[in-house]
Structures are given as C-alpha cells and as structure tokens.
Enzyme design. Structure first.
Site: not given
Ligand code: PDD
Length: 282
Positions: A33, A181, A206
């Site tokens: 996703y 994280e 991630l």
């Molecule tokens: N989540 N780490 C994890 C485990 C995440 O699920 C997310 C993002 C990030 C940050 O990634 P990015 O900057 O690309 O959004 C780091 C999304 C926002 C969610 O699951 O809603």
C-alpha cells in the site's frame, strides 16, 4: 455524501467498492500500500511514493501492470471526484482473488486487485501535531522485512491501541534497547551534539518518503545530519524528538513514557523543518 473509490478500473460509491473474500490481500496480507498526502488539492511527493510502491511489488514478486502515469491519473480523478483540498489517497495493490485459500502463489496469472480511496483530513492545521504529541515505547514485534510497505499492520495497530490505553497519542517501536521507528512514522532526534539523527535504512524500518524529504531539506539548511541508530536512553535524553510521515509531516514528540523531552514543547528544528516542508508543497 458517499465518497467515490476506485476498484479495478471502476469508480464506485463506497458501498459498492468491494473485493472478494478470496482476495489474497484479505487472507494473507499479500498486498502492498501507499498513503499520499494532498495539500491544496495537490499530491505531495507522488513520484517517490510510486517508486516505493514499485520497489515493494518487486520485493514480493508482485507484477504491477500499471504505469506511474496511469496510477497518477487515478489519484487525480479521486481528488477531483471527491473534491478534496486536503487529505490523503490510500492505495492498496494485492496479488488478487485466487478463488480459494492456498498459501502458494496462484499457478496461472490472476488479475491483481487495485483499490484506491480518498479521505479528507487536516494535515496543515492539525493542532495535535503542531502542539506536539505524547508517545509510549513498545517492543517491536514486527516481521523482519519492515522495509516493504505491506498491509500486515496488526503490530502497528496493537501498538497504537496500547498507546491510547496509556493515555498517549502514538507508539514508538524499540528492539533490544534500540529505537526502530514510530508505529506509522520514522523517528528523528536532535542529539546531545545538536545533530539531527535518524536510523539508517535497513530491513528494520520503512524507507519513509517524508524522512527522505526532511533529510534533504535539513541538508539544504546546513543542519548537521547523522544516519545512525540510537538507543531508547539517547531518545529520552535528546534535545528534540520528532516523527515523520505523509499524514503528519513533521510531528514533534514532547513526552515519551511520561518523561518530558527537552523542554516539553515542540523543538525549534522540528518547527523549522515542518514550516519549510509545507512551504515546499506550495
Ligand atoms: N505510514 N514507518 C512506518 C512503519 C509507516 O507505516 C510509515 C507511513 C512511515 C513513514 O513513511 P512516509 O513518510 O512515506 O509516510 C514510516 C503511513 C502514513 C500509514 O500507514 O498511514
């Protein structure tokens, strides 16, 4: 009014936007996703989100039969059809409906499932985020490929629920005393030397799109950066802690495990980076 979603080529009202009970995304979390923010009706960092989606698919031997342009078109359509000025687009791509429950990948090619929907949310003026959040730490019980953005989010969901039950806003994962994280974000500190520190990329976290953008903005600003893991102790005694994600951008953390971080209010570097990031989305 019902929002319009996209399912395998069709734009449908929410009630009709459904997938099969045999979809491998539902049965095995065999799906990836992306969540892309919309600010002022525009997609933020779209190209990076698509590149990560392609990488996630590659890691799972999941062929993505759509070009970046086609996927962008669907995003744009959803923004227009749902009249979204600020919010997000959620995209999920699964290995599809195998018409039965079988752990093995289907022998013959089946049609994968592509679903997208839009949600209106406050991103720029999210007061909770602007004022800084309270977090608790939890054991990182996730699998060993957290670099792939799969929909297997139960550990994150449990962590967030635990945080809520503790009266906190979010959870931060810790593995063997080292911070990995946030439950849905990357974690940054301003360490004792005044450097901006975040864990380097590996299978344990991630590769956040916002993380990447914030690192490059910080570099432009001449802020000293170090990509190196830090301990729970180092985080608790840091000058600043903040999280980054598409939906919260730069989110200051003012308390962790009931302990104040810095002066217990959003730090200067977090505030500055949030402002510059927003400036760049215009
Ligand atoms: N989540 N780490 C994890 C485990 C995440 O699920 C997310 C993002 C990030 C940050 O990634 P990015 O900057 O690309 O959004 C780091 C999304 C926002 C969610 O699951 O809603």
């Amino acid at each position: 009014m019902s929002m319009i979603s996209y399912v395998n080529g069709q734009y449908l009202p929410e009630e009709q936007a459904t997938v099969s009970v045999f979809d491998r995304g539902f049965l095995f979390a065999d799906a990836v996703y992306e969540v892309t923010a919309i600010i002022n009706g525009k997609l933020v960092d779209f190209e990076h989100h698509i590149a990560r989606l392609q990488r996630s698919c590659h890691e799972l031997q999941l062929a993505l039969p759509y070009s970046s342009e086609e996927i962008k078109q669907i995003h744009t359509q959803l923004i227009e059809r749902n009249n979204i000025n600020e919010g997000l687009i959620y995209l999920q791509f699964t290995r599809g409906n195998a018409k039965q429950r079988n752990f093995l990948f289907p022998d013959k090619d089946i049609q994968p499932t592509l679903v997208l929907f839009a949600q209106k949310t406050n991103i720029v003026d999210n007061l909770k985020v602007k004022n800084g959040i309270r977090a608790v730490t939890v054991d990182d019980i996730r699998w060993a490929r957290c670099d792939i953005k799969t929909v297997a989010l139960l550990a994150a969901s449990l962590a967030k629920e635990y945080a809520k039950q503790q009266g906190a806003d979010d959870a931060i994962f810790v593995k063997d005393g080292i911070v990995t994280e946030g439950s849905s974000s990357n974690c940054f500190i301003v360490n004792q030397h005044g450097q901006l520190q975040t864990r380097g990329l590996s299978h344990e976290i991630l590769p956040g799109i916002t993380r990447k953008a914030v690192l490059s903005l910080a570099k432009e600003q001449g802020i000293a950066i170090i990509e190196k893991a830090f301990s729970l102790e180092e985080m608790l005694t840091a000058k600043e802690v903040f999280m980054t994600s598409a939906t919260t951008l730069v989110c200051p953390v003012i308390k962790i495990n009931h302990q104040k971080i810095g002066e217990g209010k959003p730090g200067n570097i977090a505030i500055r980076l949030r402002e510059i990031y927003l400036e760049n989305t215009k």
